[in-house]
Each structure stands twice: as C-alpha cells, then as structure tokens.
Design a protein around this motif. Structure first.
Motif, short mmCIF file in Angstrom:
data_model
loop_
_atom_site.label_atom_id
_atom_site.label_comp_id
_atom_site.label_asym_id
_atom_site.label_seq_id
_atom_site.Cartn_x
_atom_site.Cartn_y
_atom_site.Cartn_z
N CYS A 168 0.84 -1.19 0.00
CA CYS A 168 0.00 0.00 0.00
C CYS A 168 0.88 1.24 0.00
O CYS A 168 1.74 1.40 0.87
CB CYS A 168 -0.91 -0.03 1.23
N CYS B 60 0.16 3.61 3.38
CA CYS B 60 0.65 3.29 4.73
C CYS B 60 1.92 2.44 4.72
O CYS B 60 2.55 2.28 5.75
CB CYS B 60 -0.44 2.58 5.54
N GLU C 66 0.68 -2.78 4.28
CA GLU C 66 -0.23 -3.86 3.89
C GLU C 66 -0.08 -4.09 2.40
O GLU C 66 0.38 -3.21 1.67
CB GLU C 66 -1.68 -3.47 4.24
N GLY D 157 -4.35 -0.46 0.00
CA GLY D 157 -4.78 -1.71 0.63
C GLY D 157 -6.11 -1.57 1.35
O GLY D 157 -6.65 -0.47 1.49
N CYS E 176 -6.52 0.89 4.45
CA CYS E 176 -6.66 2.30 4.06
C CYS E 176 -8.00 2.53 3.38
O CYS E 176 -8.65 3.55 3.62
CB CYS E 176 -5.50 2.71 3.17
ZN LIG Z 1 -2.66 1.07 3.53
#
Ligand SMILES: [Zn+2]
Ligand SMILES: [Zn+2]
Length: 247
Positions: A24, A27, A30, A40, A43
C-alpha cells in the motif's frame, strides 16, 4: 507524457511492481496491487463516502439525523450557476493524502484508486439521465505544461468510459493563470477566479446538459466560475461531480 497505472502494458506493470513492491503506497504496511490503485484494504476502510443528509445544492454533508431535503446557509447566500454539486468522499485522511500526492508529487499510481471512488459513486447517478458531455476543469496551459497532466481530465476519462457520456476536454479553457488558492479566504478566492474560464468561440453548447468534473470541491469558487462560462455559452444545465469534498 501522461501515464495511468490502469493503461500500462503488462510488461510495464511488472516493471512497476519491481520499482514499487506491491505494498500500500499510503501506509506502506499492507499488500496492495496496481489493480487496487496501490491502496490496501485497511486504508480503503478509512474512506468516508458521502451519504445523506447533505445540502441539495452543494453536497455539503450534514452530521445529524435530518430526513427532509435542505439547502445549507452558504448556498442560501450564494449565487451558483450549477444545479447541484456532488462528491464521492470526504476530503480527509487517505483520500486527501492520495489526491495531494497524485497532484503535487506525481504519484500517478493513485489514479486508479481516485477514479475508482468517483466512478463508483457518480456513474450510477449519471447513467441514463440525458447528460450530453463531461467537461473536466481545465488547468492553465502553463500549469499543465509544468505538471504534465491535468488530474481532472484523467478522472473524466474514467467516468466517460464507465457511463458512455463523451468527454469534451476542449470545451472550456482557463484564460488566466491564478495564484494558488489555498491561502486565500472565501471572498478573495472568488475574486481571484472571476472570469478565469472561457468557452472557445466555436464550441456549440446551446441546449446542452453538462457534467463538470474536478478532483476536489472546497468553496465551489472554481467550479462556479466554470459553470458560469458554460451557462453563458448556452448550456441549459451544469452539474458538478468531484472525487472529494472539503468539509
Ligand atoms: Zn494502507
Ligand atoms: Zn450548500
């Protein structure tokens, strides 16, 4: 050159996966593939879609259990040239980050994520409603040359594919380079934008119903000036759709 993750040939997608491992991009914590716009599920779950109750005119969401249709106080005092403005999600957290990085840091891999939010909310509302054209809010040619893409035009193309409503990018031009809006107060923003947009003389808009597209709706000053130019050129109705709504 304009790049869009969804349009990459597969060899390039594989190349990107090497450059950007499938995590992701918001972030970094993930998994997320190019198909998901590199965002992901954790999020994704932070996206706040706009649901009623909201202002019938500008789409401002209202926190409360109002069940009747209403117009917010700002809209009661303002003259808008569009009939309604709607946005897919609130411009906070992941949505705000993705838009910001897409526009200002050339994080083009967020195109699929942002277009996905818009198409998911706008396409069902627009299909079969007799809209003639999608018109993205233009950038000034100097700005577009510097940024190398117009985010609103990229988003409009996705929505055009999903709805079958043709995208008419040349129907509106930005005639004045404007100073950055973010630091200006509401009145100053409106003054800064007045008559910043124009319809080319040969465009035929008489009787047309137009959907204006932008990435974010904040005070509505930008979209209102665009709507004014389209209406003065003969469009009978303009509605606005954006990915995100400042609240
Ligand atoms: Zn994420
Ligand atoms: Zn309103």
């Amino acid at each position: 050159m304009t790049l869009a993750a969804g349009k990459f040939p597969s060899w390039l997608n594989r190349g990107l996966a090497l450059l950007y491992p499938e995590v992701c991009q918001l972030c970094q914590a993930e998994p997320a593939t190019p198909r998901e716009g590199f965002v992901g599920s954790q999020c994704w779950s932070q996206v706040r879609f706009i649901r009623p109750p909201f202002c019938q005119r500008c789409g401002l969401p209202f926190a409360g259990a109002l069940t009747t249709e209403f117009i917010c106080t700002n809209c009661q005092e303002s003259k808008f040239y569009f009939t309604s403005a709607r946005s897919a999600a609130v411009a906070k957290t992941v949505v705000r980050d993705a838009i910001h990085r897409f526009k200002y840091s050339r994080a083009l891999w967020f195109e699929n994520f942002l277009a996905g939010l818009l198409v998911r909310e706008a396409a069902p509302a627009l299909r079969g409603q007799g809209w003639d054209f999608l018109v993205p809010v233009p950038l000034h040619p100097l700005k577009e040359r510097e940024r190398e893409f117009n985010q609103s035009a990229l988003l409009a193309r996705h929505l055009s594919r999903a709805t079958g409503i043709p995208c008419a990018q040349g129907m509106l031009r930005r005639t004045k380079p404007t100073v950055t809006q973010t630091h200006l107060k509401r009145d100053a923003r409106a003054a800064n934008l007045r008559n910043a947009f124009a319809v080319p003389p040969r465009a035929r808009l008489a009787g047309q119903r137009i959907v204006l597209l932008d990435d974010v709706f904040t005070t509505g000053a930008t979209t209102n000036d665009c709507a004014r130019a389209l209406r003065e050129a003969g469009a009978v109705e303009v509605c606005v759709w954006t990915v995100a709504r400042g609240v």
